[in-house]
Design an enzyme around this catalytic site. Structure first.
Site, PDB file in Angstrom:
ATOM      1  N   GLU A  34       0.875  -1.165   0.000  1.00 16.36           N
ATOM      2  CA  GLU A  34       0.000   0.000   0.000  1.00 16.36           C
ATOM      3  C   GLU A  34       0.919   1.224   0.000  1.00 16.36           C
ATOM      4  O   GLU A  34       1.825   1.321   0.830  1.00 16.36           O
ATOM      5  CB  GLU A  34      -0.885   0.008   1.254  1.00 16.36           C
ATOM      6  CG  GLU A  34      -1.816   1.200   1.233  1.00 16.36           C
ATOM      7  CD  GLU A  34      -2.799   1.243   2.405  1.00 16.36           C
ATOM      8  OE1 GLU A  34      -2.780   0.357   3.269  1.00 16.36           O
ATOM      9  OE2 GLU A  34      -3.590   2.213   2.428  1.00 16.36           O
ATOM     10  N   ARG A 260       4.835 -13.044   9.733  1.00 14.77           N
ATOM     11  CA  ARG A 260       5.502 -11.747   9.543  1.00 14.77           C
ATOM     12  C   ARG A 260       6.899 -11.810  10.099  1.00 14.77           C
ATOM     13  O   ARG A 260       7.139 -12.509  11.081  1.00 14.77           O
ATOM     14  CB  ARG A 260       4.772 -10.672  10.359  1.00 14.77           C
ATOM     15  CG  ARG A 260       3.536 -10.143   9.763  1.00 14.77           C
ATOM     16  CD  ARG A 260       2.969  -9.087  10.692  1.00 14.77           C
ATOM     17  NE  ARG A 260       3.255  -7.749  10.201  1.00 14.77           N
ATOM     18  CZ  ARG A 260       2.528  -7.142   9.278  1.00 14.77           C
ATOM     19  NH1 ARG A 260       1.480  -7.728   8.764  1.00 14.77           N
ATOM     20  NH2 ARG A 260       2.836  -5.929   8.878  1.00 14.77           N
ATOM     21  N   LYS A 270       4.167   0.629  10.594  1.00 12.74           N
ATOM     22  CA  LYS A 270       4.330   1.903   9.892  1.00 12.74           C
ATOM     23  C   LYS A 270       3.901   3.063  10.780  1.00 12.74           C
ATOM     24  O   LYS A 270       4.451   4.148  10.704  1.00 12.74           O
ATOM     25  CB  LYS A 270       3.441   1.932   8.645  1.00 12.74           C
ATOM     26  CG  LYS A 270       3.990   1.170   7.465  1.00 12.74           C
ATOM     27  CD  LYS A 270       3.008   1.305   6.300  1.00 12.74           C
ATOM     28  CE  LYS A 270       3.173   0.172   5.309  1.00 12.74           C
ATOM     29  NZ  LYS A 270       2.062   0.074   4.373  1.00 12.74           N
TER      30      LYS A 270
HETATM   31  P1  ATP Z   1      -0.181  -1.859   7.237  1.00 13.89           P
HETATM   32  O1  ATP Z   1      -0.066  -2.261   8.649  1.00 13.89           O
HETATM   33  O2  ATP Z   1      -0.187  -0.395   6.992  1.00 13.89           O
HETATM   34  O3  ATP Z   1      -1.160  -2.642   6.408  1.00 13.89           O
HETATM   35  P2  ATP Z   1       1.815  -3.461   6.045  1.00 13.89           P
HETATM   36  O4  ATP Z   1       3.163  -3.511   6.670  1.00 13.89           O
HETATM   37  O5  ATP Z   1       0.952  -4.646   6.016  1.00 13.89           O
HETATM   38  O6  ATP Z   1       1.190  -2.231   6.704  1.00 13.89           O
HETATM   39  P3  ATP Z   1       1.553  -3.307   3.187  1.00 13.89           P
HETATM   40  O7  ATP Z   1       2.003  -2.248   2.286  1.00 13.89           O
HETATM   41  O8  ATP Z   1       0.127  -3.670   3.197  1.00 13.89           O
HETATM   42  O9  ATP Z   1       2.017  -2.885   4.601  1.00 13.89           O
HETATM   43  O10 ATP Z   1       2.430  -4.594   2.949  1.00 13.89           O
HETATM   44  C1  ATP Z   1       2.699  -5.124   1.683  1.00 13.89           C
HETATM   45  C2  ATP Z   1       3.000  -6.590   1.785  1.00 13.89           C
HETATM   46  O11 ATP Z   1       4.098  -6.830   2.648  1.00 13.89           O
HETATM   47  C3  ATP Z   1       1.828  -7.353   2.344  1.00 13.89           C
HETATM   48  O12 ATP Z   1       1.621  -8.518   1.547  1.00 13.89           O
HETATM   49  C4  ATP Z   1       2.247  -7.724   3.726  1.00 13.89           C
HETATM   50  O13 ATP Z   1       1.684  -8.948   4.123  1.00 13.89           O
HETATM   51  C5  ATP Z   1       3.767  -7.811   3.607  1.00 13.89           C
HETATM   52  N1  ATP Z   1       4.395  -7.493   4.880  1.00 13.89           N
HETATM   53  C6  ATP Z   1       4.236  -6.388   5.612  1.00 13.89           C
HETATM   54  N2  ATP Z   1       4.932  -6.445   6.759  1.00 13.89           N
HETATM   55  C7  ATP Z   1       5.575  -7.639   6.758  1.00 13.89           C
HETATM   56  C8  ATP Z   1       6.460  -8.307   7.671  1.00 13.89           C
HETATM   57  N3  ATP Z   1       6.811  -7.725   8.821  1.00 13.89           N
HETATM   58  N4  ATP Z   1       6.908  -9.530   7.319  1.00 13.89           N
HETATM   59  C9  ATP Z   1       6.564 -10.100   6.161  1.00 13.89           C
HETATM   60  N5  ATP Z   1       5.739  -9.529   5.257  1.00 13.89           N
HETATM   61  C10 ATP Z   1       5.237  -8.321   5.549  1.00 13.89           C
END
Ligand code: ATP
Ligand code: MG
Length: 552
Positions: A34, A260, A270
């Site tokens: 996002e 994660r 974030k």
């Molecule tokens: P938000 O909490 O704002 O949704 P987010 O960290 O999930 O933040 P996104 O931009 O939606 O941000 O993430 C993009 C992709 O990265 C998603 O598929 C998410 O699952 C993956 N992702 C985000 N954080 C992690 C993490 N700590 N470990 C592994 N994958 C992650």
């Protein structure tokens, strides 16, 4: 095909799907950020997984921006995210897409759900809607608008789209089951009204689809064969499947969840990272202490080290916080054999060599003890040299192997010196050391027979360049910072600046900003911040190894 030794449950699944001919046209994955923040090392895990799997199995990967909320997203993040993915070493080629590219199709699918009596327009306010959803132990209650006719719903939805209602006044909701044990299935919102301009579609739309409605359809339209996401989406999977089962679409990707990545002494949220920036705990999203890719880049971490780290961490369903030592290990491991070594002092203490006759003696030293390709550099030895304050002690602690009054020490790549006397200021602090050197003790041809206990680094005054050295430590002072307490748990000593010297030869190296300063650590020269020779700026990438080894 791919390396058997790094098999995980997702790669096993992909491999099985190929063998059993469940996918016809090759593997398709996507990374769906996002554009509402910068990428961090947690995202790197997802990037390495999605792009890595496609590479290993001869497939393709989309970089798809999940841009369904105009209030928090911007073009600047779109640009920064692309730069970071490229920097990490991955290429989406022509497959750059945006959820907003599919707004027209998504709208048609929403109308289709209405026509099938699977969605309705609801007038409940946000608060009313929250209350009516029930809880984990209580069922939800039906919206009073749930039984509107298909015709009325269609008309209202079209009017929503036409901009007849104010922001938040109505929603389009799936008609599933308010008593479903999974709260995500209790008539979830599919569309909301937001009168705000979108960074790509401008004011074309004032209704925006929700993630759960958007994501599965975009995956299907792009023919994603394995939709990989993090564990928190497991509870959303029934909705992912419900949407695709209730519209006329001929592809249904499987959603597969993995844990994660968490990193000790860091946060990946974030929201918290943003607060660190907003409240000026750090200098920006790219502050070298931040776990963001831009921060790691500014610290001099090579992208290969991050890829190696993600590989070693592996893919499981267990949520875990990885030790920062593993990341440091991967960084050193990547830099070790290709990085030039040089000498620098962080807290200079002047040493006057009393018996030197020539102005300076020219010496030669290899840039790397093992990698001959890196060649040699010259250094000089002269009347005034600098050593680190820490390498001298009037009353040394036990096992101190550096310079003491009357003692000997070897200067790396140069000579053995002996401390004769010191000069102090009125507080008693040593401000200068007087020493003699042994001309017969030159490194490589030492015939002095002297046996000093230690070797220290030095920089000769007129062969040195001023260096501003930024040392970084852990962002937080506890391994698992609490999001609500992050201000207290922020590590106030995480950034220390030293004003020292580096050997002049470093200045002339223009093709590689990474150095290992002997006994101090790996440093990264910031060309941006130090364009000329007056003063060079270095960021510490990682300290030297303290004996930590990975368990695996
Ligand atoms: P938000 O909490 O704002 O949704 P987010 O960290 O999930 O933040 P996104 O931009 O939606 O941000 O993430 C993009 C992709 O990265 C998603 O598929 C998410 O699952 C993956 N992702 C985000 N954080 C992690 C993490 N700590 N470990 C592994 N994958 C992650
Ligand atoms: Mg997310």
């Amino acid at each position: 095909m791919y390396d058997d030794t790094i098999k995980d449950f997702i790669r096993e699944r992909v491999s099985r799907d190929i063998q059993e001919e469940r996918i016809s046209g090759g593997v398709v994955t996507r990374f769906p950020p996002e554009p509402n923040g910068y990428l961090h090392i947690g995202h790197a895990k997802s990037i390495c997984l999605n792009f890595g799997i496609a590479e290993e199995f001869g497939g393709i990967t989309y970089l798809r921006f999940d841009d369904t909320n105009p209030l928090s997203e911007s073009e600047a993040f779109v640009v920064a995210i692309q730069r970071d993915v490229k920097w990490l070493g991955f290429d989406w080629e022509s497959r750059l897409t945006f959820a907003s590219d599919y707004f027209p199709q998504l709208y048609e699918f929403a109308e289709e759900l209405i026509k099938r009596d699977k969605a309705f327009v609801c007038d409940l306010s946000f608060e009313e809607l929250q209350r009516s959803r029930g809880s984990l132990i209580e069922p939800g209650t039906d919206s009073p608008f749930r039984n509107r006719s298909k015709e009325e719903n269609l008309e209202l939805f079209r009017r929503m789209r036409a901009g007849e209602f104010a922001t938040g006044l109505k929603t389009l909701r799936a008609k599933i089951d308010m008593r479903a044990p999974n709260i995500n299935m209790r008539d979830p919102v599919l569309y909301r009204i937001i009168h705000a301009s979108h960074h790509r579609t401008d004011s074309q739309w004032c209704i925006y689809p929700m993630y759960d409605f958007t994501h599965c359809i975009c995956d299907a339209l792009e023919g994603v064969t394995h939709s990989l996401c993090t564990l928190e989406f497991a509870d959303h999977r029934p909705l992912y499947d419900w949407v695709l089962e209730n519209i006329n679409i001929n592809f249904h990707p499987p959603q597969i969840e993995f844990s994660r990545l968490g990193l000790e002494y860091n946060v990946m949220s974030k929201r918290v990272l943003n607060q660190l920036v907003e409240n000026r705990f750090v200098s920006g999203w790219d502050d070298p202490r931040m776990p963001t890719l831009s921060g790691l880049r500014k610290r001099g971490v090579p992208p290969a080290a991050i890829r190696d780290f993600c590989n070693r961490v592996g893919v499981t369903k267990q949520n875990n916080n990885i030790e920062t030592e593993l990341l440091d290990f991967c960084i050193r491991n990547t830099l070790e054999s290709t990085t030039r070594r040089a000498m620098a002092v962080k807290q200079p203490l002047a040493v006057e060599i009393t018996n030197i006759e020539a102005d300076e003696l020219v010496l030669e030293a290899p840039w790397h003890p093992k990698n001959e390709e890196l060649g040699v550099r010259t250094l000089t030895f002269g009347r005034t040299i600098y050593i680190d304050h820490d390498d001298f002690a009037i009353s040394p602690p036990p096992k101190f192997r550096r310079l003491v009054p009357g003692g000997l020490v070897r200067l790396r790549y140069a000579f053995i010196i002996e401390c004769l006397d010191v000069e102090r200021d009125e507080d008693g602090t040593v401000t200068k050391v007087f020493a003699k050197y042994y001309p017969s003790s030159k490194s490589g041809s030492d015939s002095s027979g002297l046996k000093p206990k230690g070797v220290i680094q030095f920089v000769t005054a007129n062969n040195g360049v001023k260096a501003e050295m930024h040392d970084y430590d852990r962002l937080f002072s506890v391994p698992i910072p609490r999001q609500e307490k992050f201000e207290l748990e922020f590590n106030p000593d995480s950034h220390v600046v030293h004003h020292g010297f580096v050997e002049k030869a470093v200045f002339a190296i223009s093709d590689d900003p990474n150095f290992q300063f002997e006994r101090l650590g790996f440093y990264f020269r910031s060309f941006d911040e130090s364009p000329n020779q007056d003063q060079l700026v270095f960021h510490r990438t990682v300290p030297l190894n303290q004996g930590w080894k990975p368990k695996l």
